[in-house]
Design an enzyme around this catalytic site. Structure first.
Site, short mmCIF file in Angstrom:
data_model
loop_
_atom_site.label_atom_id
_atom_site.label_comp_id
_atom_site.label_asym_id
_atom_site.label_seq_id
_atom_site.Cartn_x
_atom_site.Cartn_y
_atom_site.Cartn_z
N ALA A 155 4.24 -13.03 7.22
CA ALA A 155 5.11 -13.03 6.04
C ALA A 155 4.28 -12.91 4.77
CB ALA A 155 5.95 -14.30 6.00
N TYR A 156 3.18 -13.65 4.71
CA TYR A 156 2.29 -13.59 3.54
C TYR A 156 1.72 -12.19 3.38
CZ TYR A 156 -1.37 -15.15 0.30
OH TYR A 156 -2.19 -15.33 -0.80
N THR A 157 1.30 -11.58 4.50
CA THR A 157 0.75 -10.23 4.46
C THR A 157 1.80 -9.23 3.99
OG1 THR A 157 -0.81 -10.75 6.23
CG2 THR A 157 -0.35 -8.42 5.84
N LYS A 160 2.36 -9.86 0.13
CA LYS A 160 1.25 -9.46 -0.74
C LYS A 160 0.99 -7.96 -0.67
CE LYS A 160 0.16 -13.40 -2.61
NZ LYS A 160 0.27 -13.62 -4.08
#
Length: 251
Positions: A155-157, A160
């Site tokens: 999710a972070y990848t 970002k």
């Protein structure tokens, strides 16, 4: 003529400034002369008092970035309280770590809302003001995973990676209107978000061995790049993702 950076009479809106990189950036902007609007969930006045100690005006605007309706109100509120919105720093973010096959949907949604959708809303609201006044600086904080895949952080990848592309898209639309939209790309910094990595001896060594500078980043390492992009020295820089990573991406 000597090159100088002077942000006096500028109002900078900063998210994620209660600690770490966001705090360092907010203080760096204040040291350069800007007044600061801190967007934060808590009523903690520690950073506010530090900025006021530098002789700058500093207001706290309470907002949980997961409350997207409230996020929509933030920029107009800053404009009303401080009469200007000249700089926006989108630094706040959250992290969730799970193997991709086990990643909970509610955690995915939480990360995307805070790390991407709130960034989009704040950019859009600031853009309404900045494109009208035909000046302004928006600096999003992206990540190494804007370029690379990461591990256990889908999710972070995703968020970002999208922040990097959003930065470029907004630059395409707003550059001719006097608005600079760029992003900072921190490498591995010794911050709370990276506690799990720092405390993992094997992973921490792998990371450190790859950083040409030979050390983890300190939040204060972000000050110069942020102040530069917020200043008139960066007027012809648009849609750029500036890595502050100790040389990580060069390896």
């Amino acid at each position: 003529m000597a090159i100088q950076i002077n942000l006096e009479n500028k109002v900078a809106v900063v998210t994620g400034a209660t600690r770490g990189i966001g705090k360092a950036i907010a203080i760096g902007l204040a040291e350069a002369g800007a007044d600061i609007a801190l967007i934060q969930r808590s009523t903690d006045i520690t950073v506010q008092e530090e900025i006021k100690g530098l002789g700058r005006n500093c207001e706290i605007i309470e907002c949980d970035l997961s409350d997207l309706k409230r996020v929509r109100e933030v920029i107009p509120e800053v404009k009303k309280k401080m009469e200007s919105v000249d700089i926006l720093i989108n630094c706040a973010g959250i992290q969730r770590r799970y193997p991709a096959v086990d990643f909970p949907e509610h955690e995915w949604d939480a990360v995307i809302d805070v790390n991407l959708k709130s960034v989009w809303i704040l950019c859009q609201e600031a853009g309404k003001i900045m494109t009208t006044q035909q000046r302004g600086k928006i600096i999003n904080v992206a990540s190494l995973v804007s370029f690379q895949g990461g591990i256990l952080v889908p999710a972070y990848t995703a968020a970002k990676g999208a922040v990097g592309q959003l930065t470029k898209e907004l630059a395409n639309e707003w550059s001719s209107l006097g608005v600079n939209v760029n992003a900072l790309v921190p490498g591995y910094f010794a911050t709370e978000m990276n506690t799990a990595l720092i405390n993992d001896p094997e992973r921490s060594k792998q990371i450190l061995d790859r950083i040409p500078a030979g050390r983890w980043g300190d939040p204060n390492d972000m000050k110069g790049a942020a102040v530069f992009l917020a200043s008139s020295l960066a007027d012809y820089i648009h849609g750029h993702l500036l890595a502050v990573d100790g040389g990580w991406l060069a390896r």
